[in-house]
Design a protein around this motif. Structure first.
Motif, PDB file in Angstrom:
ATOM      1  N   ALA A  83       2.601   7.517   9.360  1.00 19.66           N
ATOM      2  CA  ALA A  83       1.344   8.001   9.929  1.00 19.66           C
ATOM      3  C   ALA A  83       0.153   7.626   9.046  1.00 19.66           C
ATOM      4  O   ALA A  83      -0.908   7.234   9.545  1.00 19.66           O
ATOM      5  N   ALA A  84       0.330   7.735   7.728  1.00 18.29           N
ATOM      6  CA  ALA A  84      -0.753   7.390   6.807  1.00 18.29           C
ATOM      7  C   ALA A  84      -1.120   5.922   6.931  1.00 18.29           C
ATOM      8  O   ALA A  84      -2.307   5.562   7.014  1.00 18.29           O
ATOM      9  N   VAL A  85      -0.125   5.055   6.965  1.00 21.28           N
ATOM     10  CA  VAL A  85      -0.380   3.616   7.073  1.00 21.28           C
ATOM     11  C   VAL A  85      -1.065   3.288   8.387  1.00 21.28           C
ATOM     12  O   VAL A  85      -2.087   2.582   8.424  1.00 21.28           O
ATOM     13  N   SER A 112      -4.342  -2.498  17.492  1.00 22.99           N
ATOM     14  CA  SER A 112      -4.071  -3.663  16.658  1.00 22.99           C
ATOM     15  C   SER A 112      -4.303  -3.394  15.170  1.00 22.99           C
ATOM     16  O   SER A 112      -3.549  -3.871  14.326  1.00 22.99           O
ATOM     17  N   GLY A 113      -5.358  -2.669  14.834  1.00 21.63           N
ATOM     18  CA  GLY A 113      -5.620  -2.376  13.424  1.00 21.63           C
ATOM     19  C   GLY A 113      -4.473  -1.617  12.794  1.00 21.63           C
ATOM     20  O   GLY A 113      -4.010  -1.940  11.691  1.00 21.63           O
ATOM     21  N   GLY A 114      -3.969  -0.600  13.502  1.00 24.43           N
ATOM     22  CA  GLY A 114      -2.844   0.166  12.994  1.00 24.43           C
ATOM     23  C   GLY A 114      -1.551  -0.625  12.995  1.00 24.43           C
ATOM     24  O   GLY A 114      -0.741  -0.518  12.065  1.00 24.43           O
ATOM     25  N   ALA A 115      -1.339  -1.428  14.055  1.00 24.39           N
ATOM     26  CA  ALA A 115      -0.118  -2.232  14.132  1.00 24.39           C
ATOM     27  C   ALA A 115      -0.067  -3.257  13.001  1.00 24.39           C
ATOM     28  O   ALA A 115       0.984  -3.465  12.378  1.00 24.39           O
ATOM     29  N   PHE A 116      -1.199  -3.896  12.720  1.00 27.64           N
ATOM     30  CA  PHE A 116      -1.233  -4.865  11.619  1.00 27.64           C
ATOM     31  C   PHE A 116      -1.159  -4.168  10.267  1.00 27.64           C
ATOM     32  O   PHE A 116      -0.705  -4.760   9.288  1.00 27.64           O
ATOM     33  N   ALA A 117      -1.585  -2.907  10.205  1.00 25.61           N
ATOM     34  CA  ALA A 117      -1.407  -2.143   8.975  1.00 25.61           C
ATOM     35  C   ALA A 117       0.073  -1.940   8.674  1.00 25.61           C
ATOM     36  O   ALA A 117       0.497  -1.974   7.512  1.00 25.61           O
ATOM     37  N   LEU A 119       2.399  -4.035   9.461  1.00 21.28           N
ATOM     38  CA  LEU A 119       2.843  -5.323   8.906  1.00 21.28           C
ATOM     39  C   LEU A 119       2.479  -5.410   7.425  1.00 21.28           C
ATOM     40  O   LEU A 119       3.293  -5.824   6.592  1.00 21.28           O
ATOM     41  N   GLY A 120       1.240  -5.035   7.112  1.00 22.06           N
ATOM     42  CA  GLY A 120       0.813  -5.064   5.718  1.00 22.06           C
ATOM     43  C   GLY A 120       1.648  -4.160   4.841  1.00 22.06           C
ATOM     44  O   GLY A 120       1.932  -4.478   3.682  1.00 22.06           O
ATOM     45  N   ALA A 121       2.075  -3.011   5.405  1.00 17.52           N
ATOM     46  CA  ALA A 121       2.875  -2.070   4.631  1.00 17.52           C
ATOM     47  C   ALA A 121       4.222  -2.668   4.233  1.00 17.52           C
ATOM     48  O   ALA A 121       4.796  -2.279   3.210  1.00 17.52           O
ATOM     49  N   TYR A 122       4.719  -3.602   5.028  1.00 17.19           N
ATOM     50  CA  TYR A 122       5.944  -4.295   4.631  1.00 17.19           C
ATOM     51  C   TYR A 122       5.707  -5.094   3.361  1.00 17.19           C
ATOM     52  O   TYR A 122       6.592  -5.205   2.510  1.00 17.19           O
ATOM     53  N   GLY A 123       4.508  -5.661   3.247  1.00 16.01           N
ATOM     54  CA  GLY A 123       4.161  -6.340   2.003  1.00 16.01           C
ATOM     55  C   GLY A 123       4.146  -5.370   0.841  1.00 16.01           C
ATOM     56  O   GLY A 123       4.608  -5.686  -0.264  1.00 16.01           O
ATOM     57  N   GLY A 124       3.606  -4.159   1.073  1.00 14.65           N
ATOM     58  CA  GLY A 124       3.616  -3.139   0.038  1.00 14.65           C
ATOM     59  C   GLY A 124       5.028  -2.751  -0.360  1.00 14.65           C
ATOM     60  O   GLY A 124       5.325  -2.559  -1.548  1.00 14.65           O
ATOM     61  N   HIS A 125       5.902  -2.653   0.622  1.00 12.68           N
ATOM     62  CA  HIS A 125       7.308  -2.341   0.335  1.00 12.68           C
ATOM     63  C   HIS A 125       7.945  -3.417  -0.542  1.00 12.68           C
ATOM     64  O   HIS A 125       8.660  -3.107  -1.504  1.00 12.68           O
ATOM     65  N   GLY A 177      -3.237  -1.604   5.223  1.00 12.61           N
ATOM     66  CA  GLY A 177      -1.813  -1.299   5.280  1.00 12.61           C
ATOM     67  C   GLY A 177      -1.075  -1.765   4.041  1.00 12.61           C
ATOM     68  O   GLY A 177      -0.180  -1.076   3.538  1.00 12.61           O
ATOM     69  N   LEU A 178      -1.439  -2.942   3.530  1.00 15.24           N
ATOM     70  CA  LEU A 178      -0.827  -3.458   2.308  1.00 15.24           C
ATOM     71  C   LEU A 178      -1.094  -2.532   1.129  1.00 15.24           C
ATOM     72  O   LEU A 178      -0.183  -2.204   0.350  1.00 15.24           O
ATOM     73  N   LEU A 179      -2.340  -2.079   1.004  1.00 12.62           N
ATOM     74  CA  LEU A 179      -2.717  -1.213  -0.120  1.00 12.62           C
ATOM     75  C   LEU A 179      -2.107   0.178   0.006  1.00 12.62           C
ATOM     76  O   LEU A 179      -1.530   0.710  -0.947  1.00 12.62           O
ATOM     77  N   VAL A 180      -2.232   0.764   1.201  1.00 11.62           N
ATOM     78  CA  VAL A 180      -1.669   2.096   1.408  1.00 11.62           C
ATOM     79  C   VAL A 180      -0.147   2.048   1.309  1.00 11.62           C
ATOM     80  O   VAL A 180       0.488   2.980   0.805  1.00 11.62           O
ATOM     81  N   GLY A 181       0.436   0.944   1.782  1.00  7.34           N
ATOM     82  CA  GLY A 181       1.882   0.797   1.704  1.00  7.34           C
ATOM     83  C   GLY A 181       2.389   0.857   0.276  1.00  7.34           C
ATOM     84  O   GLY A 181       3.443   1.440   0.000  1.00  7.34           O
ATOM     85  N   CYS A 182       1.645   0.249  -0.640  1.00  9.84           N
ATOM     86  CA  CYS A 182       2.041   0.297  -2.059  1.00  9.84           C
ATOM     87  C   CYS A 182       2.059   1.725  -2.584  1.00  9.84           C
ATOM     88  O   CYS A 182       2.809   2.052  -3.507  1.00  9.84           O
ATOM     89  N   VAL A 183       1.241   2.580  -1.978  1.00  7.81           N
ATOM     90  CA  VAL A 183       1.112   3.964  -2.460  1.00  7.81           C
ATOM     91  C   VAL A 183       2.177   4.874  -1.856  1.00  7.81           C
ATOM     92  O   VAL A 183       2.749   5.719  -2.555  1.00  7.81           O
ATOM     93  N   VAL A 184       2.476   4.713  -0.563  1.00 12.19           N
ATOM     94  CA  VAL A 184       3.288   5.714   0.145  1.00 12.19           C
ATOM     95  C   VAL A 184       4.752   5.332   0.310  1.00 12.19           C
ATOM     96  O   VAL A 184       5.560   6.180   0.697  1.00 12.19           O
ATOM     97  N   VAL A 185       5.135   4.068   0.060  1.00 14.03           N
ATOM     98  CA  VAL A 185       6.532   3.697   0.275  1.00 14.03           C
ATOM     99  C   VAL A 185       7.448   4.383  -0.735  1.00 14.03           C
ATOM    100  O   VAL A 185       7.022   4.763  -1.831  1.00 14.03           O
TER     101      VAL A 185
END
Length: 230
Positions: A83-85, A112-117, A119-125, A177-185
């Motif tokens: 949800a955060a991402v 789209s903004g959330g969906a691509f976020a 994707l970015g979160a996978y980069g964070g993971h 999403g990439l940045l938040v992903g690094c924080v929440v994963v």
């Protein structure tokens, strides 16, 4: 090891998008967000525009991203992280589209903004759990190819297509999403440098919001133009 989570947020998002599209014929008129955003825009409209779409292709393109990538992300990292991402990426997409797209037309619609976020979160993971992820290089290559395809598509589209797709929303959503992903994963094995990455993600994520909101506010004070689908 913490058990996997039920993808509740993904199911709710997909259900809301589908129901709003097929049940309410006037969803775009009622829930779309006009840009630039002013202080008179309600929070409900600011967030609800993420759940409505222009046409079936627009809807199902985003549904596929949420259902596939989002579900996998939520199963591994949990409902709160998902949800955060999604919502921070979606909000970043809205304010950057409003603040930096001078050729905006129509109304802002779509997830789209959330969906691509997501994707970015996978980069964070991958950044946080590189050694702990099987076939990490393959995942990284797949993500790079997917993003490169969309970047090339955005650069080579015809002029009349550029006013119907919100590129700022896609790009800023992915970055957030990439940045938040690094924080929440979930961090499978905590290393000292990963804690610095998490701190950097927090700082840069806040900076993105500050820049977007500041630019959006500046534009809203000086002009009033319609918005377009993302």
């Amino acid at each position: 090891m913490r058990p996997y989570s039920v993808p509740l947020h993904s199911v709710l998002l997909v259900t809301a998008c589908v129901v709003l599209f097929y049940v309410d014929e006037n969803h775009a008129r009622h829930l779309a967000l006009r840009l630039p955003i002013s202080v008179d825009v309600s929070t409900a409209t600011l967030l609800s525009c993420v759940l409505v779409h222009v046409d079936a292709m627009h809807l199902w393109n985003n549904i596929v991203l949420i259902a596939l990538f989002g579900t996998l992300f939520e199963v591994v990292h949990g409902v709160v992280a998902h949800a955060a991402v999604f919502w921070m990426g979606a909000f970043a997409g809205v304010i950057f589209e409003a603040g930096f797209n001078d050729d905006f037309r129509g109304r802002l619609l779509g997830a789209s903004g959330g969906a691509f976020a997501l994707l970015g979160a996978y980069g964070g993971h991958l950044i946080i759990n590189w050694k702990e992820t099987r076939n990490a290089r393959l995942f990284a290559l797949s993500l790079f190819v997917y993003v490169l395809f969309h970047v090339m598509h955005a650069l080579t589209r015809e002029e009349d297509e550029r006013v119907t797709i919100a590129d700022w929303s896609h790009g800023s959503g992915f970055a957030q999403g990439l940045l938040v992903g690094c924080v929440v994963v979930r961090n499978m094995r905590v290393l000292w440098w990963e804690q610095l990455v998490v701190l950097g993600g927090l700082v840069l994520s806040g900076a993105i919001f500050w820049i977007g909101c500041a630019q959006c506010s500046a534009v809203a004070r000086n002009e009033s133009v319609p918005a377009r689908p993302q």
